[in-house]
Design a protein around this motif. Structure first.
Motif, PDB file in Angstrom:
ATOM      1  N   ASN A 136       0.874  -1.271   0.090  1.00  0.00           N
ATOM      2  CA  ASN A 136       0.050  -0.233  -0.210  1.00  0.00           C
ATOM      3  C   ASN A 136       0.909   1.234  -0.054  1.00  0.00           C
ATOM      4  O   ASN A 136       1.363   1.765   0.958  1.00  0.00           O
ATOM      5  N   LYS A 137       0.965   1.583  -1.319  1.00  0.00           N
ATOM      6  CA  LYS A 137       1.792   3.033  -1.439  1.00  0.00           C
ATOM      7  C   LYS A 137       1.181   4.277  -0.891  1.00  0.00           C
ATOM      8  O   LYS A 137       0.036   4.203  -0.995  1.00  0.00           O
ATOM      9  N   SER A 138       2.092   5.047  -0.273  1.00  0.00           N
ATOM     10  CA  SER A 138       1.507   6.293   0.460  1.00  0.00           C
ATOM     11  C   SER A 138       1.169   7.202  -0.633  1.00  0.00           C
ATOM     12  O   SER A 138       1.900   7.185  -1.803  1.00  0.00           O
ATOM     13  N   GLU A 139       0.441   8.309  -0.398  1.00  0.00           N
ATOM     14  CA  GLU A 139       0.298   9.462  -1.332  1.00  0.00           C
ATOM     15  C   GLU A 139       1.702  10.203  -1.880  1.00  0.00           C
ATOM     16  O   GLU A 139       1.898  10.227  -3.008  1.00  0.00           O
ATOM     17  N   THR A 159       7.112   9.522  -7.425  1.00  0.00           N
ATOM     18  CA  THR A 159       7.639   8.371  -8.513  1.00  0.00           C
ATOM     19  C   THR A 159       6.587   8.308  -9.709  1.00  0.00           C
ATOM     20  O   THR A 159       7.298   8.097 -10.891  1.00  0.00           O
ATOM     21  N   GLU A 160       5.583   8.595  -9.913  1.00  0.00           N
ATOM     22  CA  GLU A 160       4.722   8.710 -10.895  1.00  0.00           C
ATOM     23  C   GLU A 160       4.605   9.970 -11.563  1.00  0.00           C
ATOM     24  O   GLU A 160       3.670  10.584 -11.829  1.00  0.00           O
ATOM     25  N   ARG A 161       5.690  10.073 -12.424  1.00  0.00           N
ATOM     26  CA  ARG A 161       5.827  11.157 -13.428  1.00  0.00           C
ATOM     27  C   ARG A 161       5.995  10.968 -14.796  1.00  0.00           C
ATOM     28  O   ARG A 161       6.723   9.979 -15.047  1.00  0.00           O
ATOM     29  N   TYR A 162       5.260  11.816 -15.588  1.00  0.00           N
ATOM     30  CA  TYR A 162       5.272  10.811 -17.068  1.00  0.00           C
ATOM     31  C   TYR A 162       5.561  12.096 -17.941  1.00  0.00           C
ATOM     32  O   TYR A 162       5.288  11.972 -19.128  1.00  0.00           O
ATOM     33  N   ALA A 163       6.227  13.164 -17.506  1.00  0.00           N
ATOM     34  CA  ALA A 163       6.921  13.997 -18.348  1.00  0.00           C
ATOM     35  C   ALA A 163       8.277  14.577 -17.659  1.00  0.00           C
ATOM     36  O   ALA A 163       8.340  14.581 -16.665  1.00  0.00           O
ATOM     37  N   LEU A 164       9.173  15.007 -18.595  1.00  0.00           N
ATOM     38  CA  LEU A 164      10.556  15.555 -18.220  1.00  0.00           C
ATOM     39  C   LEU A 164      10.648  16.880 -19.091  1.00  0.00           C
ATOM     40  O   LEU A 164      10.198  17.096 -20.228  1.00  0.00           O
TER      41      LEU A 164
END
Length: 244
Positions: free
Chosen positions: A162-165, A171-176
């Motif tokens: 159960n990952k925290s907010e 970690t969940e990033r979809y652009a650089l």
């Protein structure tokens, strides 16, 4: 999970996949995440004025991610291990540009000279070579030009079911977004959601003189991941506004 399955696995994304064809495949494996909460004013000195610093509950973060880049290749070509596989360290922060959230690299190091040179030419990202070694429970680097060094000894822990907010936010990033002299370059990526483990850091020495005000003391959060398979799209260039 093959590439078609990866592209169908989009429920965790904050926006839709790009409509054009993807350009590169790569794997980010055996990743060590070290995260610090930092002072906004000190961080602002390193981030282009065109990019807004993203905040978590009013605070900015900087992360050091040490991992192994593997099997990087263009869409229609096989990977070539002497160039495609190398260890990498990036120091990044979290930003906003328009309606998208992403990362901005303060520093990128690669463990092979030829890989750094190739990546820098293709991506225009600020890769530089550092001598990097890793084992199953250690990761070390040394850059003589900048006198930067990193030493980590660790033990991988149990999977976080159960990952925290904040785990997801970091970690969940979809652009650089990265700057050059005259442009802000945007790169879209996609991958399955990160699988994260606890990590026990037995010894940590972080010495990046330029970032000593940011990477000081023990990290506020740490984790480990076996890695993700990543799809990347081409570069989108935007001219800097009122660049002097």
């Amino acid at each position: 999970m093959d590439i078609k399955e990866i592209l169908k696995n989009t429920e965790h994304r904050p926006w839709e996949l790009p409509s054009d064809n993807w350009r590169f495949y790569q794997e980010w494996n055996r990743a060590i995440f070290l995260h610090w909460k930092v002072d906004y004013k000190k961080l602002r000195e390193f981030v282009p004025k065109e990019l807004e610093i993203d905040l978590y509950k009013g605070e900015p973060w900087v992360s050091l991610v040490a991992f192994s880049m593997e099997k990087i290749r263009p869409k229609f070509l096989p990977y070539f291990a002497p160039i495609s596989n190398f260890d990498e360290i990036n120091i990044r922060t979290y930003i906003k540009s328009g309606k998208k959230t992403g990362v901005y690299f303060l520093s990128i190091e690669g463990g092979k000279i030829i890989s750094c040179s190739t990546a820098k030419i293709i991506s225009e990202l600020p890769y530089r070579y550092s001598k990097i070694k890793r084992s199953s429970n250690s990761y070390t680097s040394k850059n003589k030009k900048y006198n930067d060094s990193l030493k980590i000894k660790f033990i991988k822990g149990d999977k976080l079911n159960n990952k925290s907010e904040i785990d997801i936010w970091l970690t969940e990033r979809y652009a650089l977004f990265q700057d050059t002299k005259n442009t802000i370059n945007e790169y879209e990526i996609h991958h399955p959601e990160w699988c994260i483990n606890d990590i026990d850091i037995n010894n940590l020495e972080v010495n990046y003189t330029r970032f000593n005000d940011l990477l000081k003391g023990n990290p506020h959060k740490t984790s480990y991941s076996k890695g993700v398979r990543v799809i990347a799209w081409g570069m989108n260039k935007k001219k800097k506004v009122n660049y002097p």
